[in-house]
Scaffold this active site. Structure first.
Site, PDB file in Angstrom:
ATOM      1  N   GLY A 229       0.912  -1.177  -0.043  1.00 34.61           N
ATOM      2  CA  GLY A 229       0.071  -0.066   0.073  1.00 34.61           C
ATOM      3  C   GLY A 229       0.932   1.165   0.214  1.00 34.61           C
ATOM      4  O   GLY A 229       0.508   2.398  -0.704  1.00 34.61           O
ATOM      5  N   ASP A 230       1.875   1.267   0.940  1.00 28.38           N
ATOM      6  CA  ASP A 230       2.880   2.383   0.753  1.00 28.38           C
ATOM      7  C   ASP A 230       3.421   2.730  -0.473  1.00 28.38           C
ATOM      8  O   ASP A 230       3.642   3.736  -1.030  1.00 28.38           O
ATOM      9  CB  ASP A 230       3.766   2.422   1.970  1.00 28.38           C
ATOM     10  CG  ASP A 230       3.436   1.760   3.283  1.00 28.38           C
ATOM     11  OD1 ASP A 230       2.224   2.106   3.683  1.00 28.38           O
ATOM     12  OD2 ASP A 230       3.914   0.970   3.926  1.00 28.38           O
ATOM     13  N   ALA A 231       3.840   1.478  -1.185  1.00 24.73           N
ATOM     14  CA  ALA A 231       4.513   1.626  -2.436  1.00 24.73           C
ATOM     15  C   ALA A 231       3.576   2.113  -3.596  1.00 24.73           C
ATOM     16  O   ALA A 231       3.861   2.924  -4.413  1.00 24.73           O
ATOM     17  CB  ALA A 231       5.103   0.231  -2.793  1.00 24.73           C
TER      18      ALA A 231
END
Length: 306
Positions: free
Chosen positions: A249-251
């Protein structure tokens, strides 16, 4: 300059086994240790796309030192606030059929260290964009978000929020530049269950009216939506075999920001890259090489929602 703030960083240990059973020794293999924390992951991924950022956060002990050292090895500047407690270590165990996520509580952050972070943010000469990601650590109350948002409002800093705190609803009054909720957070924070696209459209309009200038809504395997008050887009996904959901999700947020912050009109390509990065990371351990992003980008479908 883009700064990313991680209030509760971690080391992620991804390991594999041939099964797990209680009251027995479980042999693991393929251990991968990764400096982690949602804001840190955003900075690491932005670097992959030649987008510079700097890291902010609270760090302590041998694990905190390891994270800073690994960050600097990536040629990313870090501004650590050091605490006495030890930065947490999380464990992600894949037994070949399921993934078990053992997430530990974070280091204690006392009031004087929170004040030190606010002072640092006040003094940074080039704080144009601040990405606030992840959970608060021990000792931190949700009012810390208000302190940061007030400071950024005075400095005219664009704030991007990727937090699962119920306080997100209250932070809408500060008109964040972008928020990135998922379907579970929409349910937990705003009390809304999205059954179909009409529900999703209503939610996006509601979040915009509450104050979010832009919304990137992620739905896992069901794709993602973007809304800026004028135009709404949907992006599909690339189906892959899940190895670990850690960092995906962060990526995907970083993939989106790497294009959109430079050109806010380039929404379709930003959504394509976001979906491609998320899929590529999910099929590897941690951020990995992200070697299939360009290939997957070509396969992602994006459409304008009427």
């Amino acid at each position: 300059m883009i700064y990313t703030l991680t209030t509760n960083p971690a080391i992620d240990m991804n390991v594999f086994s041939y099964g797990i059973q209680g009251n027995a020794v479980t042999r693991t293999f393929g251990a991968v240790y990764t400096p982690n924390g949602k804001g840190l992951n955003v900075s690491y991924c932005l670097k992959r796309f030649q987008t510079e950022s700097e890291v902010l956060g609270f760090f302590g002990g041998f694990s905190g030192k390891y994270i800073i050292e690994e960050t600097e090895k990536r040629f990313i500047k870090a501004h650590p606030i050091w605490v006495e407690d030890t930065t947490r270590i999380n464990i992600f165990l894949n037994d070949g059929a399921q993934e078990y996520k053992l997430v530990n509580e974070g280091a204690f952050v006392p009031a004087d260290k929170r004040a030190e972070m606010c002072s640092l943010l006040h003094e940074l000469p080039d704080l144009t964009t601040l990405v606030i990601s992840g959970s608060l650590s021990k000792g931190m109350e949700s009012s810390f978000y208000d302190d940061i948002m007030e400071l950024c409002k005075r400095r005219r800093t664009e704030v991007i929020l990727d937090i699962s705190s119920n306080h997100l609803a209250e932070l809408m009054r500060y008109r964040p530049y972008l928020i990135k909720p998922n379907d579970e957070e929409i349910k937990d924070i705003f009390g809304i269950i999205m059954r179909d696209e009409e529900d999703i459209k209503d939610v996006l309009h509601d979040l915009y009216e509450k104050g979010a200038q832009n919304i990137l809504l992620t739905l896992g395997e069901r794709g993602s939506y973007f809304f800026n008050g004028k135009s709404m887009y949907y992006a599909g996904t690339k189906k892959v075999e899940l190895v670990s959901s850690a960092c995906a999700g962060d990526a995907s947020l970083a993939g989106f920001l790497s294009l959109w912050l430079k050109d806010p009109s380039d929404i379709e390509m930003a959504l394509k890259r976001s979906a491609a990065v998320g899929a590529n990371v999910a099929e590897s351990s941690g951020l990995g090489l992200m070697d299939k992003v360009e290939e997957y980008t070509k396969e992602i479908m994006v459409r304008k929602v009427e």
